[in-house]
Design a protein around this motif. Structure first.
Motif, PDB file in Angstrom:
ATOM      1  N   PRO B  44     -31.657  34.868  -0.217  1.00  0.00           N
ATOM      2  CA  PRO B  44     -30.963  35.383  -1.401  1.00  0.00           C
ATOM      3  C   PRO B  44     -30.339  34.231  -2.178  1.00  0.00           C
ATOM      4  CG  PRO B  44     -29.640  35.741   0.557  1.00  0.00           C
ATOM      5  CD  PRO B  44     -30.944  35.179   1.026  1.00  0.00           C
ATOM      6  N   SER B  45     -29.904  34.505  -3.400  1.00  0.00           N
ATOM      7  CA  SER B  45     -29.302  33.439  -4.191  1.00  0.00           C
ATOM      8  C   SER B  45     -28.029  32.960  -3.496  1.00  0.00           C
ATOM      9  CB  SER B  45     -29.003  33.921  -5.609  1.00  0.00           C
ATOM     10  OG  SER B  45     -28.309  35.133  -5.567  1.00  0.00           O
ATOM     11  N   GLY B  46     -27.823  31.646  -3.535  1.00  0.00           N
ATOM     12  CA  GLY B  46     -26.653  31.069  -2.880  1.00  0.00           C
ATOM     13  C   GLY B  46     -26.870  30.767  -1.417  1.00  0.00           C
ATOM     14  N   CYS B  47     -28.115  30.903  -0.918  1.00  0.00           N
ATOM     15  CA  CYS B  47     -28.350  30.672   0.506  1.00  0.00           C
ATOM     16  C   CYS B  47     -28.591  29.205   0.802  1.00  0.00           C
ATOM     17  CB  CYS B  47     -29.526  31.500   1.009  1.00  0.00           C
ATOM     18  SG  CYS B  47     -31.118  30.893   0.430  1.00  0.00           S
ATOM     19  N   GLY B  48     -28.707  28.378  -0.255  1.00  0.00           N
ATOM     20  CA  GLY B  48     -28.886  26.946  -0.041  1.00  0.00           C
ATOM     21  C   GLY B  48     -30.311  26.468  -0.213  1.00  0.00           C
ATOM     22  N   LYS B  49     -31.226  27.388  -0.564  1.00  0.00           N
ATOM     23  CA  LYS B  49     -32.633  26.970  -0.659  1.00  0.00           C
ATOM     24  C   LYS B  49     -32.886  26.031  -1.825  1.00  0.00           C
ATOM     25  CE  LYS B  49     -34.074  31.239  -3.092  1.00  0.00           C
ATOM     26  NZ  LYS B  49     -32.743  31.709  -3.523  1.00  0.00           N
ATOM     27  N   SER B  50     -32.214  26.286  -2.956  1.00  0.00           N
ATOM     28  CA  SER B  50     -32.423  25.413  -4.113  1.00  0.00           C
ATOM     29  C   SER B  50     -31.780  24.048  -3.902  1.00  0.00           C
ATOM     30  CB  SER B  50     -31.865  26.060  -5.384  1.00  0.00           C
ATOM     31  OG  SER B  50     -32.738  27.078  -5.806  1.00  0.00           O
ATOM     32  N   THR B  51     -30.633  24.031  -3.219  1.00  0.00           N
ATOM     33  CA  THR B  51     -29.978  22.753  -2.899  1.00  0.00           C
ATOM     34  C   THR B  51     -30.873  21.940  -1.967  1.00  0.00           C
ATOM     35  OG1 THR B  51     -27.884  23.911  -3.070  1.00  0.00           O
ATOM     36  CG2 THR B  51     -27.827  21.737  -2.089  1.00  0.00           C
ATOM     37  N   THR B  52     -31.487  22.625  -1.004  1.00  0.00           N
ATOM     38  CA  THR B  52     -32.406  21.941  -0.098  1.00  0.00           C
ATOM     39  C   THR B  52     -33.545  21.312  -0.892  1.00  0.00           C
ATOM     40  OG1 THR B  52     -31.879  23.591   1.578  1.00  0.00           O
ATOM     41  CG2 THR B  52     -33.828  22.257   1.963  1.00  0.00           C
ATOM     42  N   LEU B  53     -34.081  22.081  -1.822  1.00  0.00           N
ATOM     43  CA  LEU B  53     -35.170  21.582  -2.669  1.00  0.00           C
ATOM     44  C   LEU B  53     -34.708  20.371  -3.486  1.00  0.00           C
ATOM     45  CD1 LEU B  53     -38.082  22.819  -3.250  1.00  0.00           C
ATOM     46  CD2 LEU B  53     -37.150  23.353  -5.486  1.00  0.00           C
ATOM     47  N   SER B  54     -33.492  20.474  -4.038  1.00  0.00           N
ATOM     48  CA  SER B  54     -32.945  19.364  -4.829  1.00  0.00           C
ATOM     49  C   SER B  54     -32.848  18.089  -4.007  1.00  0.00           C
ATOM     50  CB  SER B  54     -31.557  19.721  -5.353  1.00  0.00           C
ATOM     51  OG  SER B  54     -31.670  20.570  -6.449  1.00  0.00           O
ATOM     52  N   MET B  55     -32.489  18.246  -2.748  1.00  0.00           N
ATOM     53  CA  MET B  55     -32.352  17.053  -1.896  1.00  0.00           C
ATOM     54  C   MET B  55     -33.720  16.458  -1.581  1.00  0.00           C
ATOM     55  SD  MET B  55     -29.200  17.754   0.692  1.00  0.00           S
ATOM     56  CE  MET B  55     -29.612  19.410   1.198  1.00  0.00           C
ATOM     57  N   ILE B  56     -34.707  17.324  -1.386  1.00  0.00           N
ATOM     58  CA  ILE B  56     -36.052  16.807  -1.101  1.00  0.00           C
ATOM     59  C   ILE B  56     -36.613  16.135  -2.357  1.00  0.00           C
ATOM     60  CG2 ILE B  56     -38.388  17.414  -0.388  1.00  0.00           C
ATOM     61  CD1 ILE B  56     -37.165  19.740   1.202  1.00  0.00           C
ATOM     62  N   GLY B  57     -36.279  16.700  -3.528  1.00  0.00           N
ATOM     63  CA  GLY B  57     -36.750  16.128  -4.785  1.00  0.00           C
ATOM     64  C   GLY B  57     -36.006  14.865  -5.179  1.00  0.00           C
ATOM     65  N   GLY B  58     -34.837  14.645  -4.578  1.00  0.00           N
ATOM     66  CA  GLY B  58     -34.074  13.434  -4.877  1.00  0.00           C
ATOM     67  C   GLY B  58     -33.041  13.618  -5.965  1.00  0.00           C
ATOM     68  N   PHE B  59     -32.719  14.859  -6.318  1.00  0.00           N
ATOM     69  CA  PHE B  59     -31.725  15.104  -7.363  1.00  0.00           C
ATOM     70  C   PHE B  59     -30.316  15.185  -6.780  1.00  0.00           C
ATOM     71  CE2 PHE B  59     -35.686  17.258  -8.629  1.00  0.00           C
ATOM     72  CZ  PHE B  59     -36.050  16.354  -9.604  1.00  0.00           C
ATOM     73  N   GLU B  60     -30.265  15.453  -5.478  1.00  0.00           N
ATOM     74  CA  GLU B  60     -28.998  15.428  -4.761  1.00  0.00           C
ATOM     75  C   GLU B  60     -29.253  14.600  -3.508  1.00  0.00           C
ATOM     76  OE1 GLU B  60     -26.341  17.150  -5.788  1.00  0.00           O
ATOM     77  OE2 GLU B  60     -27.125  18.795  -7.021  1.00  0.00           O
ATOM     78  N   SER B  61     -28.216  13.920  -3.034  1.00  0.00           N
ATOM     79  CA  SER B  61     -28.432  13.242  -1.753  1.00  0.00           C
ATOM     80  C   SER B  61     -27.637  13.974  -0.692  1.00  0.00           C
ATOM     81  CB  SER B  61     -28.043  11.772  -1.837  1.00  0.00           C
ATOM     82  OG  SER B  61     -26.748  11.662  -2.340  1.00  0.00           O
ATOM     83  N   PRO B  62     -28.191  14.070   0.521  1.00  0.00           N
ATOM     84  CA  PRO B  62     -27.518  14.823   1.577  1.00  0.00           C
ATOM     85  C   PRO B  62     -26.192  14.178   1.959  1.00  0.00           C
ATOM     86  CG  PRO B  62     -29.555  13.808   2.378  1.00  0.00           C
ATOM     87  CD  PRO B  62     -29.481  13.522   0.929  1.00  0.00           C
ATOM     88  N   THR B  63     -25.204  15.024   2.290  1.00  0.00           N
ATOM     89  CA  THR B  63     -23.922  14.519   2.782  1.00  0.00           C
ATOM     90  C   THR B  63     -24.131  13.822   4.113  1.00  0.00           C
ATOM     91  OG1 THR B  63     -22.894  16.420   1.699  1.00  0.00           O
ATOM     92  CG2 THR B  63     -21.537  15.176   3.255  1.00  0.00           C
TER      93      THR B  63
END
Lengths: 285, 377
Positions: B44-63
């Protein structure tokens, strides 16, 4: 009722049309008429279709014309270079304080234009805060000056047009879709490349709008040259002002104004051709 | 097109955590996506799937934690240096460039030769069926066409991994179904690993080789669509992937591969022992609505099948099936779907019937788990 509904858009645009008629079309026609007239303010003017005034205006004042366009171009380019980073920063990093920053940029406008230019005259004066201090420490020779040079005039023009360039740039940068930058990064564009290939071309409408506002105003300006400049910095605006108020040669002033207007229109046309304003409008819509 | 990728092209996430301020968006995720696989992150929305994708794409870096792409640690590599391309939910086509230049953008940045760019872009436009659109601007294309440009723009670079961030979300239902098939065809043709993010369980099941169900920043279960649907590991997974019926019970015995559960209404049912959560005592058994058969009066259940008593409620006729709202003997609501094969007429509300199902179609989850919030299907 139906008729009223159909007419409503036209009725609503009526004040706008009236404004254009009274404040643009009539002055324009009377200015062109005046340029073609002979006479003097006391005995009156008669339209004579005397084109000699245009020839005289063009031949007699080439130096101020060239100077005006040089000052206008230089000040517009520097203003763009100074205001772009500011607009960019506010739009991208301003967060919830965006309006505060914009307000701060607008703040000097609460003081009269002439007062602000006079303040610069004070600041830049030969023994003023800047030069006086530098001279005191022996960093600059006693003979050095800024006031009455072209740099003082161009500087004054830059200072006064800063906010007029920040605002249109801010508007386009603010609504620029950040996801496009992300997409460019995704497609191997470094931040610099993404700026050059995506942000800069997409902010072209703002650059053009600012250019219109700043370049046109600055080329025709006379206050900065009158207060910060000297005899060697006379701009075409000063000549027009003198023609009107001192020599009272209305036909010459009108002819000079008409030539200036024509030249500005050509300059804008050249700009839009060179930078493809047609396509700019296509995707800015 | 490039050859299908070997197992050496795996994408690996190790204990990846992403926090924004005090909020944990992604909470310790470890995952391996095999080279050449069509893998979905579902939740569901807010489950973290898009953030995970962002990290794999390099738009966010993992903590904390690390992301490996074909064995190389890319956790701190900026997106423009990663051999990963993305199809964005909003397409994010460059409005000032024509379709050709949009697709050529990545190749130009990589300094590919002009002749090769022309050839590869044209091949790609053909693959997504957009030959003849090269000179158009994105604004002149329909949503579905823009979607295909976004796909072509990413795929033309032959990345190690293609990320798709709910790319079909903006399309209408008919176009979406079409694009699902189209995407599968293209993935098969180019052999690139696809990581697909969606909140649509049907879409994820239809397209994926394997999928991970996410909830609240964690992975609930990873498996093939059939595994995850038929043997959900948690109540959340069971409910998110289609309708389920849950009845609480207690494990009362186990003999060989079969475990026995005594349900709250007293009936005892069997299920495969491997379906039980480890060391489970109090459980909820789950049965999908379409696995039930309704027994006719005096009809006995097939040998070895489970059976419980239920009372019928209202029903909804759906053409291919009829959905009954029923109630178990202990008052639990039950959903029952019957195939519309005409053997059984419509049951009137209030009748007492018996429901039977095969033990293999039973799954079990821990009883103390909470129901998923929202987006239940």
């Amino acid at each position: 009722m139906r008729l009223g509904g159909k007419l409503a858009p036209y009725l609503l645009s009526l004040p706008g049309w009236a404004y254009l008629l009274v404040f643009f079309l009539i002055p324009l026609v009377s200015m062109l008429g005046m340029a073609l007239a002979v006479g003097d303010p006391i005995s009156g003017f008669v339209i004579s279709f005397n084109f000699q005034e245009f020839v005289d205006a063009f031949n007699g004042y080439q130096a101020p014309f060239i100077r005006s366009f040089w000052y206008g171009t230089a000040s517009t380019i520097v203003t763009l270079l100074v205001s772009y980073p500011v607009a960019y920063w506010i739009a991208f990093y301003g967060g919830r304080h965006k309006s505060t920053y914009l307000f701060l940029i607008m703040l000097p406008f609460f003081v009269s234009f002439v007062i602000r230019v006079l303040a610069w005259e004070f600041i830049l004066s030969d023994q003023g805060v800047i030069l006086g201090t530098l001279k005191q420490f022996g960093i600059l020779p006693q003979s050095s000056r800024i006031l009455s040079t072209q740099w003082a005039v161009i500087g004054g023009l830059i200072y006064n047009s800063f906010a007029y360039y920040v605002l249109p740039l801010y508007v386009v940068l603010e609504k620029l879709d950040r996801r496009l930058v992300r997409a460019a990064n995704d497609l191997y564009a470094s931040p610099v490349t993404a700026f050059m290939k995506i942000i800069l071309p997409l902010s072209a409408p703002g650059i053009f709008a600012g250019f219109l506002l700043v370049f046109v105003t600055n080329v025709g300006d006379y206050v900065n040259a009158a207060l910060l400049g000297g005899p060697g910095t006379y701009m075409i605006g000063n000549i027009i002002q003198d023609s009107f108020f001192q020599s009272q040669d209305y036909p010459m002033a009108a002819a000079l104004s008409s030539i200036l207007m024509l030249m500005l229109m050509v300059a804008i046309l050249l700009y839009s051709k060179a930078f493809g304003t047609d396509t700019i409008q296509e995707y800015a819509a | 097109m490039s050859a299908p990728l070997s197992a050496g092209q795996d994408v690996r996430l190790e204990h990846v955590v992403k926090q924004f301020g005090g909020w944990t968006a992604v909470d310790d995720i470890s995952l391996t996506i095999k080279g050449g696989e069509f893998f979905s992150l579902l939740g569901p929305s807010g489950c973290g799937k898009s953030t995970t994708l962002s990290m794999i794409g390099g738009f966010e870096s993992p903590t904390s934690g690390a992301i490996y792409l074909a064995g190389e640690d890319v956790s701190r590599l900026p997106s423009y240096k990663r051999d990963v391309n993305t199809v964005f939910q909003s397409y994010a086509l460059f409005p000032h460039l024509d379709i050709f230049e949009n697709v050529a953008f990545g190749l130009r940045r990589k300094g590919v030769k002009k002749a090769e760019i022309t050839e590869r872009v044209n091949t790609m436009l053909k693959l997504v069926d957009l030959t003849g659109f090269a000179k158009r601007k994105p604004g002149q294309l329909s949503g579905g066409q823009q979607q295909r440009v976004a796909l072509a723009r990413a795929l033309v670079n032959r990345p190690k991994l293609l990320l798709l961030d709910e790319p079909l979300g903006a399309l209408d239902l008919k176009l979406r179904k079409q694009m699902q098939i189209e995407l599968k065809r293209i993935q098969h043709e180019v052999g690139i690993t696809f990581l697909f993010v969606t909140h649509d369980q049907e879409e994820a099941m239809a397209m994926s080789d394997r999928l991970a169900v996410m909830s609240k920043g964690r992975i609930e279960q990873v498996g093939t669509p059939a595994e995850v649907y038929d043997h959900p590991a948690t109540e959340f997974v069971a409910s998110f992937l289609g309708a389920s019926n849950f009845i609480p019970g207690e494990v009362v015995g186990q003999s060989g591969d079969t475990a026995a559960i005594r349900l709250e209404d007293g009936a005892t049912v069997n299920l495969p022992a491997r379906a039980l959560p480890p060391a489970a005592k109090m459980v909820k058994i789950g049965v999908r609505p379409e696995k039930f058969i309704i027994l006719a009066r005096n009809e006995s259940a097939p040998p070895g099948w489970n059976a419980i008593e239920a009372r019928t409620g209202v029903s909804v006729y759906l053409g291919v099936s009829r959905q009954y709202m029923m109630e178990s003997a202990s008052g639990r609501p039950l959903n029952v779907y019957t195939q519309n094969s005409g053997q059984l007429g419509e049951l009137a509300p209030g009748e007492t019937v018996r429901l039977a199902w095969h033990p293999d179609h039973t799954f079990a989850v821990n009883a103390n788990e909470t129901q998923p919030e929202g987006e239940q299907r």
